[in-house]
Design an enzyme around this catalytic site. Structure first.
Site, short mmCIF file in Angstrom:
data_model
loop_
_atom_site.label_atom_id
_atom_site.label_comp_id
_atom_site.label_asym_id
_atom_site.label_seq_id
_atom_site.Cartn_x
_atom_site.Cartn_y
_atom_site.Cartn_z
CG ASP A 160 25.88 24.42 -9.97
OD1 ASP A 160 26.58 25.30 -9.43
OD2 ASP A 160 25.12 24.67 -10.92
NE ARG B 225 25.80 25.75 -15.61
CZ ARG B 225 25.54 24.48 -15.88
NH1 ARG B 225 26.07 23.89 -16.93
NH2 ARG B 225 24.74 23.79 -15.09
CG ASP B 226 25.11 31.64 -16.49
OD1 ASP B 226 25.12 30.40 -16.31
OD2 ASP B 226 24.54 32.17 -17.46
CD GLU B 227 23.20 26.71 -13.18
OE1 GLU B 227 22.73 26.34 -12.10
OE2 GLU B 227 22.99 26.13 -14.26
CG ASP C 283 24.20 19.44 -8.22
OD1 ASP C 283 22.97 19.50 -8.13
OD2 ASP C 283 24.82 19.77 -9.25
CD GLU D 250 25.42 20.44 -16.18
OE1 GLU D 250 26.11 21.10 -16.97
OE2 GLU D 250 24.42 20.89 -15.60
CG HIS E 293 28.06 19.83 -12.77
ND1 HIS E 293 28.30 21.07 -13.30
CD2 HIS E 293 26.76 19.85 -12.35
CE1 HIS E 293 27.18 21.80 -13.22
NE2 HIS E 293 26.23 21.07 -12.63
C1 BGC Z 1 22.76 22.78 -12.11
C2 BGC Z 1 22.68 21.41 -11.53
C3 BGC Z 1 21.43 21.24 -10.80
C4 BGC Z 1 20.31 21.44 -11.76
C5 BGC Z 1 18.98 21.26 -11.17
C6 BGC Z 1 21.63 22.89 -13.07
O1 BGC Z 1 21.62 24.03 -13.79
O2 BGC Z 1 23.98 23.03 -12.67
O3 BGC Z 1 23.78 20.79 -11.16
O4 BGC Z 1 21.32 20.07 -10.10
O5 BGC Z 1 20.41 22.65 -12.44
O6 BGC Z 1 18.05 21.30 -12.11
#
Ligand code: BGC
Length: 893
Positions: free
Chosen positions: A466, A470-472, A479, A742, A757
């Site tokens: 995504d 960051r922390d993801e 996406d 995003e 994003h």
């Molecule tokens: C992500 C997104 C994702 C979404 C879904 C986010 O935190 O970065 O791109 O689609 O959560 O809820």
């Protein structure tokens, strides 16, 4: 056979499983593809012959001792399946191919290509998983000359392989991410040149990656779920050596290896790396190093997943280097380096200073008003690399086992003055081949395209992520599926997605549900219908754009179970289940305009219909019929429940939704008698209520442009695309974006506001499909038939796009000048084209191809080679052509 002998060129660009000479294939029937060249228009392949041999000598003698396909009367030049003797682990095979054209002329043989098998059976793995530290080493003495050597290696989370003091290969952050309990990827290296007679040393460095997750992330945090943690880092390696005299020797990881801690004292993909150069073990990867103080390696449990070769899967590499555009000093002793571009990777630092000096690098996408970096968007990712100097002249550092998403780097603790030559940006991502090209007369559109390209590659980190900062950095499936078509127009994505589809397959649960993210490092089940749709839509794209039927077969069960799961959740064919819906429309996160159930049901309909088509392609006619009927019922229920006079809404809300109406139009859900009204209202909302702006989240944005184009309003779509005021891509650019955000808003806090994003990047596919007009045809997938249908819109005076497809190069360029419109098209040999020449409202258009008049008085004047038929349809005259280059010209005022 009494074929005419001639000098027809042999096939070129031979690919095996879409790769040039792949090393380590793990499948029983690899597929072969080739391209054909011909200077004449309209040449088609009528037959081919493939030879596969166990040696180059055999192949040179035209002896296919492993497989001789014989002359096969077929036009197939893409993905021809191997059908010879069983292929063996670790063996190299040589192949070539020739073709017959439609006049029966046989070509010369192609040049020789090769492919090599990986370790096909679990028993082929003799090595043990070992660990106990982040440096592992082994010395060996080789007696005799090495003829051929292969290393099969994996290390979790990440590894780096070194032999005799040198790094092997150029893969970074390897292996690719998977759910390690299900799948473990390994790489195969040709290390013949690394080994020598006598003493040798092998070294492995290990990083945490996603295998060994930081303790604080193993627990749920305020907003984030717990990360899946696997365990301590571990590695496996098998080195197969063949000597000139025919002897073989196998070196494996086991308890005989030595282990120690190295200079990397901390590494984490989110937080960064801490490297203490004082702890470097000089010469540890060279023979003769004294490792008497090192421990014996610990034998570790295998991670559990099936070992699978990455042979066809593009690795992560340092793809580009960037020079800083400026260095500033917002505070004493604080440098801020600006690379002028948001990207993924890290920096390479050159430094000299006293031993023990600590240089800190902090990465950020944004600046604060005072010129310092703003790390809030990184959220809990510390995104900090620390280098501690050993103090011996010029030292060069770049991190190994982390990466960051950033444009700016703050450097503190740097001894001396930091200059532009001391720091370099390393752009790092999965090295997918760039195959598309797009440009047009509107610089803003070109800039959007450029930002999408940067955004796309920033989010290819062995899985589609995504965001990179960051922390993801997770494989959010929504996406990915929404941007997949754009990615496919720009890059060779087939093997990347094929791998990711395996991750999805591995993640499917008993009840048929798939997770929102794959691999499921966060366990989020069941997926929102938009997110789960990836398991249907992406295989379909791979079929549409590459003609890949195997991917449909491999994933058929997954998609069927997913659609059946949705059915189990639906009530009277309405799917109320929704988590994110039309995520992130202007000013919102969860859409207030578009109720989730509408998006979910539309998605359910689309998936069911696609599944029916896929079943048909695979010859599963009963399923095809059943899912087509189900789709019909969903459609009826949808109309019954949500359709009002001229728009769709739930009974509880009557807010207008561009998304709901655009998707319904795109999917042909709207009953014919209401269609005009629904279109009118959508146009009214866009043009009047929103002054030519969209009001959509990630789902609506994906469909809005295609819907408008389909309904004959590409000009309105273009106005939205070319906007510079909020909300639009142009607005992002005006606010300094160098990637895609995003959110439609400029936000700089710590919430949902990544500036890199890809989910709004879907617009770029529309540039190719509608502006340049390059389209695939589901009935002739993989560009066996190319449909060229450009839209001449707005102030555009020229558009140019190209696509290096599996069958060859497609070009579509048009320009307007001196009252005429020229359309130049190239169709690959062995493909056909349907070319829509725009004639606007012209009553009696005259069309030339080259210097010849080909269309006059509403008729095809059939004199030109390659043009087989033509017809008028609305604003276009459509020419059916065979391969070759065509230049059409028509009056345009
Ligand atoms: C992500 C997104 C994702 C979404 C879904 C986010 O935190 O970065 O791109 O689609 O959560 O809820």
């Amino acid at each position: 056979m009494n074929e005419m002998k001639c000098c027809l060129d042999g096939p070129v660009e031979l690919l095996c499983e879409y790769c040039v000479n792949p090393l380590g294939l793990q499948m029983s029937k690899p597929r072969f593809s080739w391209k054909l060249m011909h200077h004449e228009r309209g040449r088609m392949q009528s037959a081919y012959q493939i030879l596969v041999a166990s040696s180059e000598e055999n192949l040179d003698k035209d002896f296919g001792d492993i497989w001789d396909s014989g002359k096969v009367n077929s036009s197939q030049s893409v993905n021809v399946e191997y059908a010879g003797k069983p292929l063996e682990s670790g063996k190299t095979y040589y192949w070539k191919v020739r073709w017959w054209d439609d006049k029966g002329q046989v070509s010369l043989w192609s040049r020789t290509a090769k492919f090599e098998m990986g370790l096909l059976k679990p028993e082929d793995w003799k090595a043990k998983w070992i660990g106990g530290g982040n440096l592992l080493r082994k010395e060996l003495t080789l007696h005799g000359k090495v003829k051929r050597a292969r290393a099969y290696v994996s290390g979790l989370g990440y590894y780096e392989l070194r032999i005799n003091g040198c790094r092997v290969g150029d893969r970074k952050l390897d292996p690719g991410w998977t759910d390690y309990e299900k799948i473990v990827l390994y790489a195969v290296y040709d290390v013949t040149g690394h080994l020598r007679e006598g003493r040798n040393a092998i070294g492995l460095m290990l990083g945490n990656g996603r295998y060994n997750v930081k303790p604080y992330r193993r627990r749920s945090q305020e907003q984030l779920p717990a990360h899946k943690h696997y365990g301590e880092p571990r590695a496996i390696l098998q080195l197969m050596i063949e000597f000139s005299d025919g002897r073989q020797e196998l070196i494996v990881t086991d308890e005989g290896w030595k282990v120690s801690k190295g200079p990397i004292i901390d590494d984490d993909i989110y937080d960064g790396e801490v490297y203490d150069a004082r702890l470097e073990k000089d010469g540890w990867d060279l023979p003769g190093y004294d490792d008497s103080s090192w421990d014996n390696a610990k034998v570790m449990e295998p991670p559990g997943g099936t070992m699978f070769s990455q042979a066809t899967f593009p690795p992560i590499r340092v793809v580009k280097k960037l020079q800083p555009v400026s260095i500033s000093n917002p505070k004493p002793n604080v440098y801020v380096v600006d690379f002028g571009q948001n990207f993924t990777g890290w920096v390479r630092l050159t430094v000299s200073g006293p031993r023990g000096t600590e240089v800190k690098l902090r990465y950020a996408e944004l600046l604060n008003p005072d010129g310092t970096i703003n790390t809030a968007p990184n959220r809990s990712a510390k995104a900090t690399d620390i280098y501690i100097l050993k103090g011996c002249g010029v030292e060069v550092y770049e991190p190994r086992f982390t990466y960051h998403g950033f444009r700016y780097v703050e450097v503190t603790g740097y001894p001396g003055v930091l200059s532009i030559n001391d720091i370099e940006g390393r752009v790092v991502h999965t090295d997918v081949e760039s195959i598309g090209g797009f440009s047009c007369s509107n610089q803003l559109i070109n800039n959007i395209h450029k930002n999408v390209l940067w955004g796309q590659v920033s989010n290819l980190m062995s899985i589609p992520t995504d965001c990179p900062q960051r922390d993801e950095r997770m494989g959010w499936m929504g996406d990915a599926q929404l941007s997949a078509e754009e990615a496919i127009y720009n890059f060779n994505m087939v093997n990347f997605y094929t791998k990711w589809l395996r991750d999805i397959k591995a993640a499917q649960s008993e009840d048929g549900s798939v997770p929102d993210i794959a691999p499921p490092y966060w366990s989020l089940y069941p997926a929102d219908p938009v997110y789960g749709a990836a398991c249907v839509i992406i295989p379909w794209y791979l079929y549409l754009y590459y003609g890949d039927k195997r991917v449909l077969e491999e994933n058929y069960d997954v998609m069927k179970r997913w659609v059946d799961f949705l059915t189990s959740k639906a009530e009277n064919y309405i799917l109320k289940f929704s988590k994110y819906g039309d995520w992130c429309p202007p000013g919102q996160i969860i859409s207030l305009n578009t109720p989730g159930e509408i998006v979910s049901t539309l998605c359910y309909y689309e998936n069911t219909l696609l599944l029916s088509k896929i079943a048909y392609v695979l010859g599963k006619h009963e399923d095809a019929k059943r899912y087509a009927e189900l789709a019909e019922k969903i459609k009826d229920a949808f109309n019954k429940r949500y359709l009002r006079e001229d728009y769709y809404a739930t009974s509880e809300t009557s807010i207008y939704s561009q998304t709901a109406n655009a998707i319904a139009l795109y999917l042909d859900i709207v009953p014919p008698d209401k269609r005009e009204n629904v279109i009118k209202k959508l146009l009214n909302d866009i043009v009047v209520a929103h002054d030519n702006h969209l009001n959509t989240g990630i789902v609506g944005t994906r469909y809005l442009f295609d819907a408008l184009t389909k309904c004959g309003y590409a000009d309105v779509a273009y106005k939205i695309a070319a906007q510079t005021t909020y909300p639009s891509w142009g607005y992002m650019i005006r606010e300094g974006a160098t990637t895609i955000w995003e959110r439609w808003e400029y936000l700089a806090g710590s919430g949902m506001n990544s500036h890199n994003h890809i989910m709004f990047g879907s617009i770029d596919a529309w540039f190719y499909k509608a502006l340049a007009g390059i389209n695939a045809d589901p009935l002739y997938p993989g560009f066996e038939k190319v449909v060229i249908k450009p839209h001449i819109v707005g102030d555009l005076t020229h558009v140019s796009a190209s696509l290096r497809t599996i069958r060859g190069l497609i070009v579509s360029r048009w320009w307007r000048e001196n009252g005429s419109l020229t359309l130049e098209v190239s169709i690959p040999v062995n493909s056909v084209g349907e070319i829509y020449v725009p004639v606007k409202g012209a009553k009696n258009p005259l069309i030339k191809e080259g210097e010849m008049i080909v269309w006059k008085n509403d008729e095809l004047i059939q004199k030109v080679q390659g043009i087989t038929a033509a017809r008028r349809e609305g604003d276009y005259v459509i020419f059916n052509v065979s391969s070759g280059k065509y230049i059409f010209r028509v009056e345009w005022r």
